[in-house]
Design a protein around this motif. Sequence first.
Motif, PDB file in Angstrom:
ATOM      1  N   LYS A   1       0.835  -1.205   0.000  1.00 37.90           N
ATOM      2  CA  LYS A   1       0.000   0.000   0.000  1.00 37.90           C
ATOM      3  C   LYS A   1       0.867   1.252   0.000  1.00 37.90           C
ATOM      4  CE  LYS A   1      -4.167  -1.891   1.843  1.00 37.90           C
ATOM      5  NZ  LYS A   1      -4.676  -2.563   2.990  1.00 37.90           N
ATOM      6  N   SER A   2       0.256   2.334  -0.442  1.00 40.66           N
ATOM      7  CA  SER A   2       0.953   3.615  -0.427  1.00 40.66           C
ATOM      8  C   SER A   2      -0.030   4.716  -0.028  1.00 40.66           C
ATOM      9  CB  SER A   2       1.536   3.880  -1.827  1.00 40.66           C
ATOM     10  OG  SER A   2       2.297   5.052  -1.805  1.00 40.66           O
ATOM     11  N   PRO A   3       0.292   5.534   0.994  1.00 45.40           N
ATOM     12  CA  PRO A   3       1.517   5.465   1.781  1.00 45.40           C
ATOM     13  C   PRO A   3       1.475   4.298   2.774  1.00 45.40           C
ATOM     14  CG  PRO A   3       0.079   7.150   2.669  1.00 45.40           C
ATOM     15  CD  PRO A   3      -0.609   6.602   1.459  1.00 45.40           C
ATOM     16  N   LEU A   4       2.629   3.930   3.270  1.00 39.93           N
ATOM     17  CA  LEU A   4       2.699   2.841   4.229  1.00 39.93           C
ATOM     18  C   LEU A   4       2.116   3.252   5.582  1.00 39.93           C
ATOM     19  CD1 LEU A   4       6.305   1.435   3.603  1.00 39.93           C
ATOM     20  CD2 LEU A   4       4.141   0.469   2.830  1.00 39.93           C
ATOM     21  N   ASP A   5       1.372   2.341   6.167  1.00 37.22           N
ATOM     22  CA  ASP A   5       0.835   2.579   7.511  1.00 37.22           C
ATOM     23  C   ASP A   5       1.797   1.914   8.495  1.00 37.22           C
ATOM     24  OD1 ASP A   5      -2.469   2.100   9.034  1.00 37.22           O
ATOM     25  OD2 ASP A   5      -0.537   2.608   9.908  1.00 37.22           O
ATOM     26  N   PHE A   6       2.755   2.706   8.993  1.00 37.90           N
ATOM     27  CA  PHE A   6       3.808   2.130   9.836  1.00 37.90           C
ATOM     28  C   PHE A   6       3.262   1.604  11.164  1.00 37.90           C
ATOM     29  CE2 PHE A   6       7.427   2.668   7.256  1.00 37.90           C
ATOM     30  CZ  PHE A   6       7.292   3.860   6.549  1.00 37.90           C
ATOM     31  N   ALA A   7       2.225   2.229  11.662  1.00 36.20           N
ATOM     32  CA  ALA A   7       1.643   1.774  12.934  1.00 36.20           C
ATOM     33  C   ALA A   7       1.046   0.380  12.769  1.00 36.20           C
ATOM     34  CB  ALA A   7       0.572   2.752  13.412  1.00 36.20           C
ATOM     35  N   LYS A   8       0.382   0.178  11.634  1.00 33.11           N
ATOM     36  CA  LYS A   8      -0.219  -1.135  11.372  1.00 33.11           C
ATOM     37  C   LYS A   8       0.873  -2.177  11.156  1.00 33.11           C
ATOM     38  CE  LYS A   8      -4.286  -1.900   9.074  1.00 33.11           C
ATOM     39  NZ  LYS A   8      -5.218  -1.874   7.937  1.00 33.11           N
ATOM     40  N   LEU A   9       1.873  -1.801  10.381  1.00 34.19           N
ATOM     41  CA  LEU A   9       2.989  -2.726  10.120  1.00 34.19           C
ATOM     42  C   LEU A   9       3.655  -3.111  11.432  1.00 34.19           C
ATOM     43  CD1 LEU A   9       4.577  -1.038   6.976  1.00 34.19           C
ATOM     44  CD2 LEU A   9       3.696  -3.370   7.076  1.00 34.19           C
ATOM     45  N   ASP A  10       3.849  -2.117  12.292  1.00 36.81           N
ATOM     46  CA  ASP A  10       4.496  -2.376  13.580  1.00 36.81           C
ATOM     47  C   ASP A  10       3.656  -3.325  14.434  1.00 36.81           C
ATOM     48  OD1 ASP A  10       4.946  -1.029  16.691  1.00 36.81           O
ATOM     49  OD2 ASP A  10       6.672  -1.608  15.500  1.00 36.81           O
ATOM     50  N   SER A  11       2.356  -3.126  14.394  1.00 37.01           N
ATOM     51  CA  SER A  11       1.451  -3.973  15.176  1.00 37.01           C
ATOM     52  C   SER A  11       1.492  -5.421  14.691  1.00 37.01           C
ATOM     53  CB  SER A  11       0.040  -3.399  15.084  1.00 37.01           C
ATOM     54  OG  SER A  11      -0.869  -4.258  15.703  1.00 37.01           O
ATOM     55  N   TYR A  12       1.477  -5.599  13.372  1.00 43.14           N
ATOM     56  CA  TYR A  12       1.556  -6.956  12.805  1.00 43.14           C
ATOM     57  C   TYR A  12       2.865  -7.622  13.228  1.00 43.14           C
ATOM     58  CZ  TYR A  12      -2.315  -6.173   9.454  1.00 43.14           C
ATOM     59  OH  TYR A  12      -3.541  -5.925   8.857  1.00 43.14           O
ATOM     60  N   MET A  13       3.936  -6.853  13.120  1.00 40.44           N
ATOM     61  CA  MET A  13       5.243  -7.431  13.403  1.00 40.44           C
ATOM     62  C   MET A  13       5.412  -7.717  14.890  1.00 40.44           C
ATOM     63  SD  MET A  13       7.787  -8.712  12.009  1.00 40.44           S
ATOM     64  CE  MET A  13       7.694  -8.194  10.312  1.00 40.44           C
TER      65      MET A  13
ATOM     66  N   GLU B   1      12.376  -1.458  13.958  1.00 36.98           N
ATOM     67  CA  GLU B   1      13.217  -0.242  14.025  1.00 36.98           C
ATOM     68  C   GLU B   1      13.003   0.602  12.773  1.00 36.98           C
ATOM     69  OE1 GLU B   1      17.217  -1.555  14.901  1.00 36.98           O
ATOM     70  OE2 GLU B   1      16.553  -2.338  16.839  1.00 36.98           O
ATOM     71  N   TYR B   2      12.917  -0.054  11.624  1.00 28.32           N
ATOM     72  CA  TYR B   2      12.653   0.685  10.383  1.00 28.32           C
ATOM     73  C   TYR B   2      11.264   1.317  10.399  1.00 28.32           C
ATOM     74  CZ  TYR B   2      16.902  -0.891   8.000  1.00 28.32           C
ATOM     75  OH  TYR B   2      18.213  -1.094   7.635  1.00 28.32           O
ATOM     76  N   CYS B   3      10.311   0.613  11.012  1.00 29.29           N
ATOM     77  CA  CYS B   3       8.951   1.171  11.150  1.00 29.29           C
ATOM     78  C   CYS B   3       8.989   2.452  11.970  1.00 29.29           C
ATOM     79  CB  CYS B   3       8.020   0.184  11.883  1.00 29.29           C
ATOM     80  SG  CYS B   3       7.295  -1.033  10.803  1.00 29.29           S
ATOM     81  N   LYS B   4       9.695   2.391  13.084  1.00 28.18           N
ATOM     82  CA  LYS B   4       9.783   3.558  13.984  1.00 28.18           C
ATOM     83  C   LYS B   4      10.433   4.727  13.262  1.00 28.18           C
ATOM     84  CE  LYS B   4       9.984   1.069  18.336  1.00 28.18           C
ATOM     85  NZ  LYS B   4      10.897   0.431  19.286  1.00 28.18           N
ATOM     86  N   ALA B   5      11.407   4.385  12.387  1.00 27.05           N
ATOM     87  CA  ALA B   5      12.124   5.439  11.649  1.00 27.05           C
ATOM     88  C   ALA B   5      11.341   5.898  10.409  1.00 27.05           C
ATOM     89  CB  ALA B   5      13.502   4.921  11.245  1.00 27.05           C
ATOM     90  N   GLY B   6      10.224   5.232  10.123  1.00 25.97           N
ATOM     91  CA  GLY B   6       9.434   5.580   8.938  1.00 25.97           C
ATOM     92  C   GLY B   6      10.152   5.264   7.641  1.00 25.97           C
TER      93      GLY B   6
END
Lengths: 150, 161
Positions: free
Chosen positions: A66-78, A102-107
């Motif tokens: 998806k674009s833009p990436l939902d980093f919060a969702k990605l972080d939750s899954y991971m 860590e990459y999620c946190k850094a966006g």
Amino acid sequence: MDRNKQHRQVALMRQSLFDQGLLDEQFVQLEELQDDANPNFVEEVVTLFYRDSARLILNIDQALDKSPLDFAKLDSYMHQFKGSASSIGAKKVKSECTLFREYCKAGNGEGCKRTFQQLKKEYALLRKKLESYFQLARQVGPVETACRRI
Amino acid sequence: MRFKGKPIECKMELPSKIKNNEKSIQQGFSPSGNGDLISTRKFRALMVDNDPICQIIEKAILESQGVETQFVGSGIDALNLLATGASFDIIVIAWVLPMMNGVETTRQIRAMGIRCKLLAIIACFDERKKHEFLDVGVDEFIEKPLNPKKVASIMREMKNG
């Protein structure tokens, strides 16, 4: 091949999983939960892990498209995925999960995508090696005495 | 009785003489000298975690330490169960839960007046989440995976406490 040689082969295969950094102490803890009433506990848990985590892998794959990436969702899954990976002692997979977060946190979307590709490789490799190990262990049967070496 | 799946025979011998209370208590018998056993109560745990892999493993680890374990997959289910009067010696709560996260679940459990030991368990250590949990009343905060040694140390602490 005589029985002792077969047992040695199983033990060596098991040891290599630790030596290659694929498994950690948690896997040993799971083995210690096995008994006569639950002789295949570890294999059953690992099988369930791969079955259950396939859904999370798919979710993450779709979220990364998806674009833009939902980093919060990605972080939750991971976060969820790391929980179960660490529970079976999947050491390298767990490390990739940490890096991904860590990459999620850094966006950093590219970092997330790259790390996830590596994670999937480690995940698949571990599965293949564990399947071979469990198959051989089942063929050979239980040993009389436990040999625990990490 | 079964131990590790195999049946075993239990033989109890009453002591003919009990010299002092301490010796009888050590042997597991009442100091009254009537041969009654002192019951060793089993601890009861409630696990609140919706991850199926963690559920199986955490249950097995707790039960291997002699803890009777009940599982629920959400904070709402935990609150509903506790509202029926079910009591536990220890409640283990994950952070990621459906609908209501572990922090909010903990806050509401404490608001019900429940004072048993509360252990928060989280897949990825995070200082902020640790403080959030501690602020709402957890006693301890650990990173997954749940470890038999950690469980044994908590049980020892509770028995001695």
